[in-house]
Design an enzyme around this catalytic site. Structure first.
Site, PDB file in Angstrom:
ATOM      1  N   LYS A 110      -7.673   1.936   5.054  1.00  0.00           N
ATOM      2  CA  LYS A 110      -8.862   1.173   5.461  1.00  0.00           C
ATOM      3  C   LYS A 110      -9.162   1.323   6.954  1.00  0.00           C
ATOM      4  CE  LYS A 110      -8.989  -1.991   1.609  1.00  0.00           C
ATOM      5  NZ  LYS A 110      -7.757  -1.554   0.886  1.00  0.00           N
TER       6      LYS A 110
HETATM    7  C1  PLP Z   1      -7.778  -1.033  -0.380  1.00  0.00           C
HETATM    8  C2  PLP Z   1      -6.657  -0.164  -0.833  1.00  0.00           C
HETATM    9  C3  PLP Z   1      -6.736   0.631  -2.002  1.00  0.00           C
HETATM   10  C4  PLP Z   1      -7.941   0.613  -2.914  1.00  0.00           C
HETATM   11  O1  PLP Z   1      -9.084   1.206  -2.336  1.00  0.00           O
HETATM   12  P1  PLP Z   1     -10.535   0.933  -2.949  1.00  0.00           P
HETATM   13  O2  PLP Z   1     -11.495   1.509  -2.000  1.00  0.00           O
HETATM   14  O3  PLP Z   1     -10.645  -0.565  -3.072  1.00  0.00           O
HETATM   15  O4  PLP Z   1     -10.574   1.589  -4.276  1.00  0.00           O
HETATM   16  C5  PLP Z   1      -5.679   1.447  -2.310  1.00  0.00           C
HETATM   17  N1  PLP Z   1      -4.558   1.484  -1.550  1.00  0.00           N
HETATM   18  C6  PLP Z   1      -4.429   0.729  -0.444  1.00  0.00           C
HETATM   19  C7  PLP Z   1      -3.172   0.805   0.345  1.00  0.00           C
HETATM   20  C8  PLP Z   1      -5.469  -0.104  -0.031  1.00  0.00           C
HETATM   21  O5  PLP Z   1      -5.332  -0.848   1.074  1.00  0.00           O
END
Ligand code: PLP
Length: 454
Positions: A110
């Site tokens: 993120k």
């Molecule tokens: C947020 C997150 C996901 C999922 O990503 P999306 O965009 O919601 O599909 C997967 N792995 C980690 C470590 C995350 O923080």
């Protein structure tokens, strides 16, 4: 380049307006009016550094931002990453590659979007002189990525609510040990659902929202999706030509934001033949892509908590393309879905997607498998990409979304040891700065106001 809502309301708007607005006023999500075709020149970008590649890509969309200014935002955003390549690609076997998306400040993918979003917000504040109060609730990951993306930027304060007893200790430290006086982590008595409810209630207070310019940490901001396209492109450019031909990109999926970005890139003339949606036991998307039924069930907490969701908000963007960019059809489906919690597609064309589902047992088993076979340690989210690691024919690129050091318990259970990371080790000796408030929206409201007075 102009941007439109998936639900068809309003006039097309510019990149900066779409970033500022977040959710479209008609409830839809913004998308580019047309996707650019990169096929003709994408190979020329092969030797660019990550920030330079990001600049070339974002320039196609952020046409209302001056080039120099945009470049500055991007350079600052990715200067916080600890790996020189930002999104390094490693070869695990002759036809298995992994792209590591965990070298940002909070060690999860993120950061790619939120570091850039912070810079874009700061740019708007500089131009308009209007300050912002960012308010959100978190059970962990999104909150800390938002804090690290937005902290210490002039004109931005960040208030993040979380359940006092419901966040892993390391994750709490990522939010509370920043040493920043623009960050207000608020531990409330109560659950994550309570925290989320109070956030919604505060946003409904129009007076408060306007006076203090409250803004959400938007998981659906257009800039997040576009920023995420870049690492797919970066990784793709690093693969041998042979490997690209039968490539399948496997993506740990919760809200559909990550995999959507990859798929959008494939619609811009970058040849990626297949995507696999890797879910945990919260498998709404697995059921949709394998069975055609889109139906909400209860969230079952799992070892991969950042994928513990039931409604994949970014899925609406994919739906828009699936329905031939017809906003009326999107509106109808979303209406039925929001009213009844489900939608049955008569014929769901899953296109270049397939899906897998990993329960906790598979997560542990596959973490052990890849450690034994490749001497490579994965976190529980990335472990979900390994469901057919041994049986799939052809090349796979696994998108690794978090550093394994963030999840010591799952590692201990699967491979009998954990790993460390200097960033996390350093947190353990830092002073925590958190605010404890009762589970009461009035107390939170007063707190926000008081922090805007001093
Ligand atoms: C947020 C997150 C996901 C999922 O990503 P999306 O965009 O919601 O599909 C997967 N792995 C980690 C470590 C995350 O923080």
């Amino acid at each position: 380049m102009q941007f439109v809502s998936t639900r068809g309301g309003g006039e097309p708007i510019s990149f900066s307006q779409a970033v500022k607005t977040g959710l479209a006023p008609d409830g839809g999500l913004y998308l580019p009016q047309n996707l650019p075709n990169l096929a003709g020149f994408v190979e020329e970008w092969k030797d660019l550094s990550y920030p330079d590649l990001c600049f070339e890509f974002m320039k196609c969309f952020a046409t209302d931002i001056d080039d120099e200014v945009l470049k500055g935002c991007i350079d600052r955003a990715y200067s916080t990453f600890s790996h020189q390549e930002i999104a390094p690609v490693k070869e695990l076997t002759s036809n298995r590659y992994v792209c590591e998306l965990f070298h940002g400040p909070t060690l999860a993918f993120k950061d790619f979007a939120l570091q850039l979003l912070g810079q874009l917000y700061a740019l708007q504040i500089k131009e308009t002189g209007e300050s912002l109060n960012i308010l959100g609730a978190t059970s962990g990951d999104t909150g800390s990525a938002a804090i690290h993306g937005l902290m210490n930027l002039p004109g931005i304060k960040i208030f993040i609510l979380y359940p006092r007893d419901g966040v892993a200790p390391l994750q709490e430290r990522q939010m509370t040990c920043t040493g920043s006086d623009t960050v207000f982590p608020i531990a409330i008595e109560g659950s994550f659902d309570d925290a989320q409810r109070w956030v919604k209630q505060l946003f409904a207070d129009q007076d408060l929202k306007k006076t203090y310019r409250l803004s959400a940490i938007n998981s659906i901001n257009l800039a997040r999706v576009l920023a995420q396209c870049v690492y797919y492109l970066y990784a793709w450019l690093r693969l041998p030509e042979e490997a690209r031909k039968d490539l399948e990109v496997v993506v740990p999926t919760g809200n559909f934001g990550n995999v959507l970005a990859g798929w959008m890139l494939s619609q811009m003339g970058v040849h990626i033949p297949k995507f696999k949606i890797a879910t945990n036991q919260n498998d709404i998307l697995y059921r949709l892509f394998e069975k055609g039924e889109y139906r909400v069930t209860d969230v079952q907490p799992s070892l991969a908590p950042s994928m513990d969701i039931q409604v994949a908000s970014n899925f609406e963007r994919f739906l828009y393309y699936l329905l031939d960019q017809n906003p009326e059809k999107v509106r109808n489906i979303m209406k039925t879905f929001l009213e009844t919690g489900s939608y049955s597609f008569e014929h769901f064309d899953r296109g270049i997607f397939s899906a897998t589902r990993s329960d906790d047992e598979s997560i542990l088993k596959n973490t052990q498998m890849i450690f034994e076979q490749c001497n490579y340690v994965v976190d529980p989210h990335t472990a979900c990409t390994l469901e057919d690691f041994e049986s799939h024919e052809g090349t796979q690129l696994l998108m690794s979304t978090a550093h394994p050091a963030k999840f010591p318990e799952a590692l201990n259970r699967s491979i009998g040891k954990s790993v460390t990371h200097p960033t996390l080790e350093a947190l353990k000796s830092k002073e925590q700065n958190r605010y404890e408030l009762p589970s009461d929206p009035e107390a939170i409201r007063k707190f926000i106001i008081s922090k805007n007075k001093s």
